[in-house]
Design an enzyme around this catalytic site. Sequence first.
Site, PDB file in Angstrom:
ATOM      1  N   LYS A   5       0.791  -1.313  -0.026  1.00  0.00           N
ATOM      2  CA  LYS A   5       0.158   0.051  -0.001  1.00  0.00           C
ATOM      3  C   LYS A   5       0.899   1.397   0.021  1.00  0.00           C
ATOM      4  O   LYS A   5       2.099   1.077   0.205  1.00  0.00           O
ATOM      5  CB  LYS A   5      -0.841   0.033   1.135  1.00  0.00           C
ATOM      6  CG  LYS A   5      -1.920  -1.240   1.177  1.00  0.00           C
ATOM      7  CD  LYS A   5      -2.826  -1.263   2.500  1.00  0.00           C
ATOM      8  CE  LYS A   5      -3.939  -2.193   2.342  1.00  0.00           C
ATOM      9  NZ  LYS A   5      -4.954  -2.166   3.373  1.00  0.00           N
ATOM     10  N   TYR A  48     -12.622  -2.584  -3.426  1.00  0.00           N
ATOM     11  CA  TYR A  48     -13.117  -2.446  -1.824  1.00  0.00           C
ATOM     12  C   TYR A  48     -14.660  -2.423  -1.857  1.00  0.00           C
ATOM     13  O   TYR A  48     -15.155  -1.810  -0.880  1.00  0.00           O
ATOM     14  CB  TYR A  48     -12.452  -1.337  -1.056  1.00  0.00           C
ATOM     15  CG  TYR A  48     -10.947  -1.674  -0.704  1.00  0.00           C
ATOM     16  CD1 TYR A  48     -10.789  -2.694   0.290  1.00  0.00           C
ATOM     17  CD2 TYR A  48      -9.971  -0.810  -0.960  1.00  0.00           C
ATOM     18  CE1 TYR A  48      -9.360  -2.996   0.654  1.00  0.00           C
ATOM     19  CE2 TYR A  48      -8.776  -1.147  -0.410  1.00  0.00           C
ATOM     20  CZ  TYR A  48      -8.455  -2.236   0.122  1.00  0.00           C
ATOM     21  OH  TYR A  48      -7.014  -2.601   0.642  1.00  0.00           O
ATOM     22  N   ASN A 104      -1.992   0.207   7.043  1.00  0.00           N
ATOM     23  CA  ASN A 104      -1.452  -1.105   7.524  1.00  0.00           C
ATOM     24  C   ASN A 104      -0.816  -1.883   6.752  1.00  0.00           C
ATOM     25  O   ASN A 104      -0.441  -2.970   6.500  1.00  0.00           O
ATOM     26  CB  ASN A 104      -2.625  -2.001   7.983  1.00  0.00           C
ATOM     27  CG  ASN A 104      -3.606  -2.248   6.880  1.00  0.00           C
ATOM     28  OD1 ASN A 104      -3.659  -1.733   5.873  1.00  0.00           O
ATOM     29  ND2 ASN A 104      -4.587  -3.004   7.191  1.00  0.00           N
ATOM     30  N   HIS A 126      -2.185  -5.501   1.408  1.00  0.00           N
ATOM     31  CA  HIS A 126      -3.514  -6.153   1.217  1.00  0.00           C
ATOM     32  C   HIS A 126      -3.039  -7.522   0.818  1.00  0.00           C
ATOM     33  O   HIS A 126      -2.061  -7.681  -0.251  1.00  0.00           O
ATOM     34  CB  HIS A 126      -4.327  -5.504   0.042  1.00  0.00           C
ATOM     35  CG  HIS A 126      -5.298  -6.109  -0.287  1.00  0.00           C
ATOM     36  ND1 HIS A 126      -6.716  -6.305   0.217  1.00  0.00           N
ATOM     37  CD2 HIS A 126      -5.364  -7.386  -1.318  1.00  0.00           C
ATOM     38  CE1 HIS A 126      -7.276  -7.129  -0.372  1.00  0.00           C
ATOM     39  NE2 HIS A 126      -6.611  -7.427  -1.420  1.00  0.00           N
ATOM     40  N   GLU A 169      -9.427 -10.718  -7.817  1.00  0.00           N
ATOM     41  CA  GLU A 169      -8.606  -9.334  -7.391  1.00  0.00           C
ATOM     42  C   GLU A 169      -7.263  -9.627  -8.561  1.00  0.00           C
ATOM     43  O   GLU A 169      -7.042  -8.551  -8.946  1.00  0.00           O
ATOM     44  CB  GLU A 169      -7.841  -9.343  -6.217  1.00  0.00           C
ATOM     45  CG  GLU A 169      -9.211  -8.939  -5.359  1.00  0.00           C
ATOM     46  CD  GLU A 169      -8.807  -9.304  -3.604  1.00  0.00           C
ATOM     47  OE1 GLU A 169      -7.735  -9.535  -3.151  1.00  0.00           O
ATOM     48  OE2 GLU A 169      -9.588  -9.185  -2.799  1.00  0.00           O
TER      49      GLU A 169
END
Length: 158
Positions: free
Chosen positions: A11, A51, A114, A117, A128
């Site tokens: 990320k 998402y 965080n 993913h 995905e």
Amino acid sequence: MGMEQTLIILKPDAIQRGLMGKIITRFEDKGLKVIGAKFMQISEELAATHYSDHKERPFYAGLVSFMTSSPVLVLALEGVGAIAICRSMMGATFGSQAVAGTIRGDFGVSNSFNLIHGSDSPEAATKELGLFFNDGEIISWNRANEGWVYDLSGDEPE
Ligand code: IDP
Ligand code: MG
């Protein structure tokens, strides 16, 4: 279980903090095989599609804005049981709760920033991988040391 492919995204915080190499090294050291890699800027539309399950959640707007704030590194990884292995290597969703030894546990403290993913099921992985990689961008290749990463003496890699 068998051979699986999974989608990983490093990320924007991982890229900005210069952690790409350290995180990729963990997956390579584990024995997972990189079969796709793309440094890219995620569009609002792609973030929203990726998402979409979280659309009604209070953190959704912030999540989309975070994921589109800076480039990301998208990886396709392959291995026996790769989906669950990657999820356990990532650690719990919140950096404040992820245990030491996991990527989120070792490199971050934030609950929303965080770092990573990873697909959470075979169905999610298929969806995905299709979202982030075009035809021809996932490459099946022979790893020279495959016979030392897995026991290949039986019908399936073990
Ligand atoms: P996961 O990434 O561990 O699968 P999910 O529950 O699927 O976690 O949530 C997707 C992402 O949304 C998380 O990785 C995190 O970036 C963000 N997120 C989830 N819950 C919260 C929250 O309560 N506050 C802020 N961000 C959150
Ligand atoms: Mg999730």
